[in-house]
Scaffold this motif. Sequence first.
Motif, PDB file in Angstrom:
ATOM      1  N   UNK A 159     -21.402  14.000  -3.477  1.00 36.72           N
ATOM      2  CA  UNK A 159     -22.827  14.328  -3.628  1.00 36.72           C
ATOM      3  C   UNK A 159     -23.021  15.818  -3.881  1.00 36.72           C
ATOM      4  N   UNK A 160     -23.909  16.152  -4.771  1.00 37.35           N
ATOM      5  CA  UNK A 160     -24.112  17.549  -5.143  1.00 37.35           C
ATOM      6  C   UNK A 160     -24.905  18.324  -4.103  1.00 37.35           C
ATOM      7  N   UNK A 161     -25.423  17.630  -3.094  1.00 41.38           N
ATOM      8  CA  UNK A 161     -26.098  18.310  -1.993  1.00 41.38           C
ATOM      9  C   UNK A 161     -25.266  18.216  -0.718  1.00 41.38           C
ATOM     10  N   UNK A 162     -23.978  17.826  -0.837  1.00 36.82           N
ATOM     11  CA  UNK A 162     -23.124  17.596   0.315  1.00 36.82           C
ATOM     12  C   UNK A 162     -22.302  18.812   0.709  1.00 36.82           C
ATOM     13  N   UNK A 163     -21.362  18.571   1.647  1.00 43.34           N
ATOM     14  CA  UNK A 163     -20.542  19.642   2.208  1.00 43.34           C
ATOM     15  C   UNK A 163     -19.572  20.218   1.188  1.00 43.34           C
ATOM     16  N   UNK A 164     -18.953  19.369   0.388  1.00 43.56           N
ATOM     17  CA  UNK A 164     -17.987  19.864  -0.600  1.00 43.56           C
ATOM     18  C   UNK A 164     -18.665  20.803  -1.594  1.00 43.56           C
ATOM     19  N   UNK A 165     -19.853  20.412  -2.069  1.00 41.53           N
ATOM     20  CA  UNK A 165     -20.592  21.272  -3.008  1.00 41.53           C
ATOM     21  C   UNK A 165     -20.950  22.606  -2.352  1.00 41.53           C
ATOM     22  N   UNK A 166     -21.271  22.564  -1.071  1.00 36.39           N
ATOM     23  CA  UNK A 166     -21.576  23.803  -0.335  1.00 36.39           C
ATOM     24  C   UNK A 166     -20.346  24.716  -0.282  1.00 36.39           C
ATOM     25  N   UNK A 167     -19.179  24.125  -0.010  1.00 31.32           N
ATOM     26  CA  UNK A 167     -17.939  24.903   0.057  1.00 31.32           C
ATOM     27  C   UNK A 167     -17.604  25.489  -1.312  1.00 31.32           C
ATOM     28  N   UNK A 168     -17.777  24.686  -2.357  1.00 34.31           N
ATOM     29  CA  UNK A 168     -17.491  25.152  -3.714  1.00 34.31           C
ATOM     30  C   UNK A 168     -18.402  26.315  -4.086  1.00 34.31           C
ATOM     31  N   UNK A 169     -19.667  26.204  -3.746  1.00 38.41           N
ATOM     32  CA  UNK A 169     -20.619  27.278  -4.054  1.00 38.41           C
ATOM     33  C   UNK A 169     -20.262  28.554  -3.284  1.00 38.41           C
ATOM     34  N   UNK A 170     -19.836  28.382  -2.028  1.00 34.14           N
ATOM     35  CA  UNK A 170     -19.425  29.523  -1.203  1.00 34.14           C
ATOM     36  C   UNK A 170     -18.140  30.145  -1.734  1.00 34.14           C
ATOM     37  N   UNK A 171     -17.246  29.278  -2.243  1.00 32.08           N
ATOM     38  CA  UNK A 171     -15.985  29.755  -2.799  1.00 32.08           C
ATOM     39  C   UNK A 171     -14.858  29.881  -1.797  1.00 32.08           C
ATOM     40  N   UNK A 172     -15.111  29.492  -0.546  1.00 27.89           N
ATOM     41  CA  UNK A 172     -14.106  29.628   0.506  1.00 27.89           C
ATOM     42  C   UNK A 172     -14.192  28.458   1.478  1.00 27.89           C
ATOM     43  N   UNK A 173     -13.050  27.880   1.809  1.00 27.33           N
ATOM     44  CA  UNK A 173     -12.967  26.847   2.839  1.00 27.33           C
ATOM     45  C   UNK A 173     -12.638  27.518   4.162  1.00 27.33           C
ATOM     46  N   UNK A 174     -13.499  27.330   5.176  1.00 28.97           N
ATOM     47  CA  UNK A 174     -13.312  27.944   6.487  1.00 28.97           C
ATOM     48  C   UNK A 174     -12.570  26.978   7.397  1.00 28.97           C
ATOM     49  N   UNK A 175     -11.401  27.402   7.877  1.00 31.71           N
ATOM     50  CA  UNK A 175     -10.517  26.562   8.677  1.00 31.71           C
ATOM     51  C   UNK A 175     -10.477  27.066  10.115  1.00 31.71           C
ATOM     52  N   UNK A 176     -10.842  26.212  11.063  1.00 36.45           N
ATOM     53  CA  UNK A 176     -10.688  26.532  12.471  1.00 36.45           C
ATOM     54  C   UNK A 176      -9.296  26.129  12.928  1.00 36.45           C
ATOM     55  N   UNK A 177      -8.586  27.022  13.592  1.00 37.12           N
ATOM     56  CA  UNK A 177      -7.228  26.720  14.070  1.00 37.12           C
ATOM     57  C   UNK A 177      -6.899  27.599  15.265  1.00 37.12           C
ATOM     58  N   UNK A 178      -6.040  27.085  16.152  1.00 34.01           N
ATOM     59  CA  UNK A 178      -5.740  27.815  17.394  1.00 34.01           C
ATOM     60  C   UNK A 178      -4.742  28.935  17.185  1.00 34.01           C
ATOM     61  N   UNK A 179      -3.836  28.785  16.224  1.00 35.72           N
ATOM     62  CA  UNK A 179      -2.857  29.836  15.956  1.00 35.72           C
ATOM     63  C   UNK A 179      -1.856  30.056  17.067  1.00 35.72           C
ATOM     64  N   UNK A 180      -1.678  29.045  17.949  1.00 42.12           N
ATOM     65  CA  UNK A 180      -0.763  29.202  19.088  1.00 42.12           C
ATOM     66  C   UNK A 180       0.229  28.046  19.198  1.00 42.12           C
ATOM     67  N   UNK A 181       0.411  27.317  18.107  1.00 37.00           N
ATOM     68  CA  UNK A 181       1.120  26.048  18.193  1.00 37.00           C
ATOM     69  C   UNK A 181       2.208  25.976  17.122  1.00 37.00           C
ATOM     70  N   UNK A 182       3.322  26.678  17.358  1.00 35.02           N
ATOM     71  CA  UNK A 182       4.443  26.621  16.425  1.00 35.02           C
ATOM     72  C   UNK A 182       5.041  25.211  16.424  1.00 35.02           C
ATOM     73  N   UNK A 183       5.466  24.664  15.280  1.00 34.59           N
ATOM     74  CA  UNK A 183       5.413  25.256  13.939  1.00 34.59           C
ATOM     75  C   UNK A 183       4.230  24.740  13.125  1.00 34.59           C
ATOM     76  N   UNK A 184       3.139  24.320  13.798  1.00 33.38           N
ATOM     77  CA  UNK A 184       2.003  23.759  13.070  1.00 33.38           C
ATOM     78  C   UNK A 184       0.960  24.811  12.712  1.00 33.38           C
ATOM     79  N   UNK A 185       0.652  25.683  13.650  1.00 38.73           N
ATOM     80  CA  UNK A 185      -0.360  26.714  13.405  1.00 38.73           C
ATOM     81  C   UNK A 185      -0.053  27.911  14.284  1.00 38.73           C
ATOM     82  N   UNK A 186       0.343  29.002  13.645  1.00 35.53           N
ATOM     83  CA  UNK A 186       0.654  30.197  14.425  1.00 35.53           C
ATOM     84  C   UNK A 186       0.131  31.435  13.715  1.00 35.53           C
ATOM     85  N   UNK A 187      -0.480  32.309  14.518  1.00 40.27           N
ATOM     86  CA  UNK A 187      -1.001  33.576  14.009  1.00 40.27           C
ATOM     87  C   UNK A 187      -0.109  34.704  14.518  1.00 40.27           C
ATOM     88  N   UNK A 188       0.495  35.414  13.575  1.00 37.24           N
ATOM     89  CA  UNK A 188       1.346  36.542  13.955  1.00 37.24           C
ATOM     90  C   UNK A 188       0.480  37.641  14.575  1.00 37.24           C
TER      91      UNK A 188
END
Length: 401
Positions: A159-188
């Motif tokens: 849908x052109x009024x949906x979430x994907x269209x909003x992300x495309x218009x913004x140009x960036x996908x915002x990902x929430x992640x803990x960054x503390x869980x090797x080897x799945x998500x880790x922030x140096x």
Amino acid sequence: MYAVLKKLNMIDMIRRKRWLHSLFLPLCCVLLLEACSKNDNHTESDRISAIADKVWAFSQSHPDGFTIDIRTMTEPTEGIAVNYAATQNSHSRNQLDKVVRHALKHERYVGGWYNTEEGLYYFDSTRLYSEDSLRTAIQFGKDNGQHSIFILSSYSEIPLSGKVAEIVERGTLLIGTTGDYRPLSYCEPTTGDYWGFGIEMAKEIANRIGVNIAFVKTSWPTLTADVLAVPQTFDLAIGGITITDTRRETMLMSDGYLTNGKTILCRASDANRFHSLEDIDKPDVRVMVNPGGLNEKFANENLTHARIIVWQRNEEIPTRIANGEADVMITEITEAPYYVKTDPRLAAPLLNEPFTHGEIGVLMQKGQEDLLQMVNNTIKQMKSDGSLRSLHEKYGLVYGY
């Protein structure tokens, strides 16, 4: 005198014949051209009508919707289909010629579907974009007053009024992640760079949507609240998030992309000490868990005699186990192999006999079904093309699909 007059009359007659002849020939040409033009128009109309008949016949066996190449009468299997405003609301066989005529002048694709409420087949002249041109396709859809566009390879509506269209218009996908869980998500900690299996999954999702990616820090205790926050702080959460019925009651969860299960980490010198939950659930055993997640929940529900220690930073627990500050860490079969490989002081004796069995997926707010569909399509395609298996192998994870 008579001979002179007769000669003059003959000259005049010749002039008149020449004049009539000069008038008659162009008139004949005009009439002939008009006849040819009418014949050509008749032939073109017949051709359009014949194509429309074929499209109509095709539609009768495809009431759920289709996009057809009217040059070959075949359905393309890839692409993003977007309808033209010029043929909007064209329905039934008597309006199909108009749609075909427009399609012949443009991309030569026709889309159709059956409206069960009205009992009518609707048709549109359609433009087809490559699937890496989502932004362009969305803009064309908006310019043509459409409500949605359609991705053919995954049979999904955006849908052109949906979430994907909003992300495309913004140009960036915002990902929430803990960054503390090797080897799945880790922030140096020194650079702030994220890496891991889940991070690469997130990048692949962003790539399929055609946007950049940015990571937003969340935590296990605040994960649910952060996902449900209004306004949203991120579009979806990814990492070591287990799919559960409880989470699905209040949020959306994707299909699984990684099999999972609860297990333990302990010191290598204690590997023969722990063979079951009963061996762990003793007063002299110190069990360390991170707060707020399913590891803490599992420990509280299954270990009533062991001493449970809650440590705030999940990524620090393996080292504390190795140093003797606790005896056992409740973790996942996705996390344990990494620490065993990187620290020879550690062991995972029950790795092949997990206490639970589940899957890890992507978490997001309800009402974002179009984004969920994009995520599930990405997971499905990665399973089918072998890239998900390759990613498992890169991080030493067991492929369960």
